[in-house]
Design an enzyme around this catalytic site. Sequence first.
Site, PDB file in Angstrom:
ATOM      1  N   GLY A  35      47.253  14.331  18.074  1.00 16.81           N
ATOM      2  CA  GLY A  35      47.585  15.707  17.732  1.00 16.81           C
ATOM      3  C   GLY A  35      48.188  15.760  16.340  1.00 16.81           C
ATOM      4  O   GLY A  35      48.823  14.796  15.895  1.00 16.81           O
ATOM      5  N   GLN A  86      53.054  19.299   9.509  1.00 20.64           N
ATOM      6  CA  GLN A  86      53.205  17.849   9.305  1.00 20.64           C
ATOM      7  C   GLN A  86      52.522  17.358   8.042  1.00 20.64           C
ATOM      8  O   GLN A  86      52.743  16.216   7.621  1.00 20.64           O
ATOM      9  CB  GLN A  86      52.625  17.079  10.498  1.00 20.64           C
ATOM     10  CG  GLN A  86      53.453  17.169  11.759  1.00 20.64           C
ATOM     11  CD  GLN A  86      52.820  16.361  12.874  1.00 20.64           C
ATOM     12  OE1 GLN A  86      51.927  16.844  13.552  1.00 20.64           O
ATOM     13  NE2 GLN A  86      53.261  15.142  13.072  1.00 20.64           N
ATOM     14  N   CYS A  93      54.813  10.635  17.861  1.00 18.34           N
ATOM     15  CA  CYS A  93      54.550  11.679  16.862  1.00 18.34           C
ATOM     16  C   CYS A  93      54.201  10.978  15.561  1.00 18.34           C
ATOM     17  O   CYS A  93      54.864  10.014  15.184  1.00 18.34           O
ATOM     18  CB  CYS A  93      55.796  12.542  16.681  1.00 18.34           C
ATOM     19  SG  CYS A  93      55.605  13.833  15.428  1.00 18.34           S
ATOM     20  N   LEU A  94      53.171  11.454  14.876  1.00 23.97           N
ATOM     21  CA  LEU A  94      52.764  10.806  13.619  1.00 23.97           C
ATOM     22  C   LEU A  94      53.851  10.924  12.552  1.00 23.97           C
ATOM     23  O   LEU A  94      53.835  10.166  11.584  1.00 23.97           O
ATOM     24  CB  LEU A  94      51.440  11.405  13.129  1.00 23.97           C
ATOM     25  CG  LEU A  94      50.223  11.082  14.014  1.00 23.97           C
ATOM     26  CD1 LEU A  94      48.981  11.820  13.517  1.00 23.97           C
ATOM     27  CD2 LEU A  94      49.969   9.580  14.069  1.00 23.97           C
ATOM     28  N   HIS A 153      54.253  19.969  22.333  1.00 25.48           N
ATOM     29  CA  HIS A 153      54.724  19.166  21.202  1.00 25.48           C
ATOM     30  C   HIS A 153      54.223  19.748  19.875  1.00 25.48           C
ATOM     31  O   HIS A 153      55.008  19.952  18.939  1.00 25.48           O
ATOM     32  CB  HIS A 153      54.249  17.710  21.384  1.00 25.48           C
ATOM     33  CG  HIS A 153      54.623  16.786  20.276  1.00 25.48           C
ATOM     34  ND1 HIS A 153      55.496  15.733  20.438  1.00 25.48           N
ATOM     35  CD2 HIS A 153      54.246  16.758  18.966  1.00 25.48           C
ATOM     36  CE1 HIS A 153      55.634  15.105  19.274  1.00 25.48           C
ATOM     37  NE2 HIS A 153      54.874  15.700  18.360  1.00 25.48           N
ATOM     38  N   GLU A 154      52.928  20.030  19.811  1.00 25.63           N
ATOM     39  CA  GLU A 154      52.345  20.554  18.561  1.00 25.63           C
ATOM     40  C   GLU A 154      52.839  21.970  18.277  1.00 25.63           C
ATOM     41  O   GLU A 154      53.096  22.333  17.122  1.00 25.63           O
ATOM     42  CB  GLU A 154      50.816  20.518  18.611  1.00 25.63           C
ATOM     43  CG  GLU A 154      50.200  19.133  18.777  1.00 25.63           C
ATOM     44  CD  GLU A 154      50.741  18.093  17.813  1.00 25.63           C
ATOM     45  OE1 GLU A 154      51.107  18.435  16.676  1.00 25.63           O
ATOM     46  OE2 GLU A 154      50.809  16.916  18.212  1.00 25.63           O
ATOM     47  N   HIS A 160      56.086  21.985  16.535  1.00 27.92           N
ATOM     48  CA  HIS A 160      55.993  21.692  15.094  1.00 27.92           C
ATOM     49  C   HIS A 160      55.866  22.982  14.282  1.00 27.92           C
ATOM     50  O   HIS A 160      56.387  23.076  13.177  1.00 27.92           O
ATOM     51  CB  HIS A 160      54.758  20.827  14.797  1.00 27.92           C
ATOM     52  CG  HIS A 160      54.997  19.354  14.934  1.00 27.92           C
ATOM     53  ND1 HIS A 160      55.936  18.677  14.187  1.00 27.92           N
ATOM     54  CD2 HIS A 160      54.405  18.424  15.717  1.00 27.92           C
ATOM     55  CE1 HIS A 160      55.910  17.389  14.500  1.00 27.92           C
ATOM     56  NE2 HIS A 160      54.981  17.200  15.441  1.00 27.92           N
TER      57      HIS A 160
HETATM   58 NI    NI Z   1      54.379  15.415  16.379  1.00 25.74          NI
END
Ligand code: NI
Length: 170
Positions: free
Chosen positions: A45, A50, A92-93, A134-135, A138
């Site tokens: 994701g 991000q 998470c990236l 989660h996304e 963000h």
């Molecule tokens: Ni994330």
Amino acid sequence: MILTILHYPDPRLREKGQPIREITPEIQKLADDMAETMYAAPGVGLAATQIGVPVRLFVIDLAGEDEPSRLVTFINPEILEREGSRTWEEGCLSFPDVHEDVQRAERVRVRALDRDGKPFELDVDGYMAVAVQHENDHLDGVLMIDHMGALRKRMVQRKLEKRRARDARP
Ligand code: NI
């Protein structure tokens, strides 16, 4: 085009995404680049905040390596309903090498526009429900670390500081 993913504590991760008023070719290109960036990472994701673009857009693909792609593009997503509760180990990236338990709703109903601007609604549970929450966080500048207690938060911050120090070494 592969984009640069911001890492915590980059302040741009705290910016709120603005609604997308029109699905232009630029927005579609952004969605495509985000998917490419997510696959290259690799991740499941990625939200526009991000990569430092504060708009309400994220992409998710939970397909395993040997499965066909199940890419879903969410534009201007809204979580309409949340139900139940469960804990899931999330990554998470923007938090490389961090995997921590986060409590989320078990099921959510989400409405969004797809890459072509067509509205859709999804009822999801399990991993997909976790990914959507989660996304979506963000896009409000909310990060997984905000769901942790003070002790675990400090532990994650220390781990990332060590990682940065290591990467900065010549
Ligand atoms: Ni994330």
